[in-house]
Design a protein around this motif. Structure first.
Motif, PDB file in Angstrom:
ATOM      1  N   ARG A  46      -1.503  -4.189  -8.404  1.00  0.00           N
ATOM      2  CA  ARG A  46      -1.501  -3.250  -7.284  1.00  0.00           C
ATOM      3  C   ARG A  46      -1.877  -1.848  -7.755  1.00  0.00           C
ATOM      4  O   ARG A  46      -2.693  -1.175  -7.131  1.00  0.00           O
ATOM      5  CB  ARG A  46      -0.119  -3.235  -6.640  1.00  0.00           C
TER       6      ARG A  46
ATOM      7  N   MET B 254      -5.181   0.053  -6.433  1.00  0.00           N
ATOM      8  CA  MET B 254      -5.004   1.298  -5.690  1.00  0.00           C
ATOM      9  C   MET B 254      -5.679   2.462  -6.424  1.00  0.00           C
ATOM     10  O   MET B 254      -6.228   3.356  -5.782  1.00  0.00           O
ATOM     11  CB  MET B 254      -3.510   1.580  -5.474  1.00  0.00           C
TER      12      MET B 254
ATOM     13  N   ASP C  42       2.723  -4.694  -0.259  1.00  0.00           N
ATOM     14  CA  ASP C  42       4.144  -4.614   0.094  1.00  0.00           C
ATOM     15  C   ASP C  42       4.628  -5.908   0.734  1.00  0.00           C
ATOM     16  O   ASP C  42       5.675  -6.444   0.378  1.00  0.00           O
ATOM     17  CB  ASP C  42       4.409  -3.458   1.064  1.00  0.00           C
TER      18      ASP C  42
ATOM     19  N   ASP D 132      -2.459  -1.326   0.593  1.00  0.00           N
ATOM     20  CA  ASP D 132      -1.117  -1.003   0.120  1.00  0.00           C
ATOM     21  C   ASP D 132      -0.055  -1.765   0.908  1.00  0.00           C
ATOM     22  O   ASP D 132       0.891  -2.317   0.338  1.00  0.00           O
ATOM     23  CB  ASP D 132      -0.887   0.504   0.226  1.00  0.00           C
ATOM     24  N   THR D 133      -0.229  -1.857   2.207  1.00  0.00           N
ATOM     25  CA  THR D 133       0.710  -2.590   3.045  1.00  0.00           C
ATOM     26  C   THR D 133       0.681  -4.089   2.740  1.00  0.00           C
ATOM     27  O   THR D 133       1.728  -4.736   2.708  1.00  0.00           O
ATOM     28  CB  THR D 133       0.391  -2.354   4.537  1.00  0.00           C
TER      29      THR D 133
ATOM     30  N   SER E 206      -8.657   4.711  -4.883  1.00  0.00           N
ATOM     31  CA  SER E 206      -8.571   6.172  -4.797  1.00  0.00           C
ATOM     32  C   SER E 206      -9.806   6.827  -5.406  1.00  0.00           C
ATOM     33  O   SER E 206     -10.235   7.883  -4.938  1.00  0.00           O
ATOM     34  CB  SER E 206      -7.296   6.675  -5.475  1.00  0.00           C
TER      35      SER E 206
ATOM     36  N   TYR F 224      -7.278   1.925   2.325  1.00  0.00           N
ATOM     37  CA  TYR F 224      -6.281   2.171   1.288  1.00  0.00           C
ATOM     38  C   TYR F 224      -4.877   1.831   1.809  1.00  0.00           C
ATOM     39  O   TYR F 224      -4.101   1.155   1.130  1.00  0.00           O
ATOM     40  CB  TYR F 224      -6.357   3.641   0.853  1.00  0.00           C
TER      41      TYR F 224
END
Length: 91
Positions: free
Chosen positions: A79, A83, A15, A11-12, A87, A7
């Motif tokens: 995104r 995500m 970014d 996410d990175t 989750s 996760y």
């Protein structure tokens, strides 16, 4: 523990790609900056994604290209979707 790190990695990556797109767009304001080494690398990574939006969104007045803004908004929604799916998988 491993799924939480996936996760975080995903996410990175979002970014990093988001900031790469912003940097690539900002390079367009500087003369001949896209021909630099960094400009060429960013072009190879960002242009395939941006070209999808440029096919459908013509420049306003022939000069102002708003397709990067739409591309960044679309990336944000993708995104959020990914995500959210991650989750649910982690729980």
């Amino acid at each position: 523990m491993g799924l939480y790190s996936i996760y975080g990695y995903v996410d990175t990556l979002f970014d990093v790609y988001y900031y790469m797109l912003i940097a690539y767009v900002l390079l367009s304001w500087l003369p001949s900056a896209r021909e630099s080494f960094i400009g060429e690398i960013l072009g190879k990574l960002c242009e395939p994604y941006l070209s999808i939006f440029r096919r459908f969104i013509p420049p306003i007045g022939g000069m102002i290209d708003i397709s990067p803004i739409v591309a960044l908004i679309a990336l944000h929604f993708v995104r959020m979707g990914i995500m959210t799916l991650l989750s649910f998988i982690i729980r």
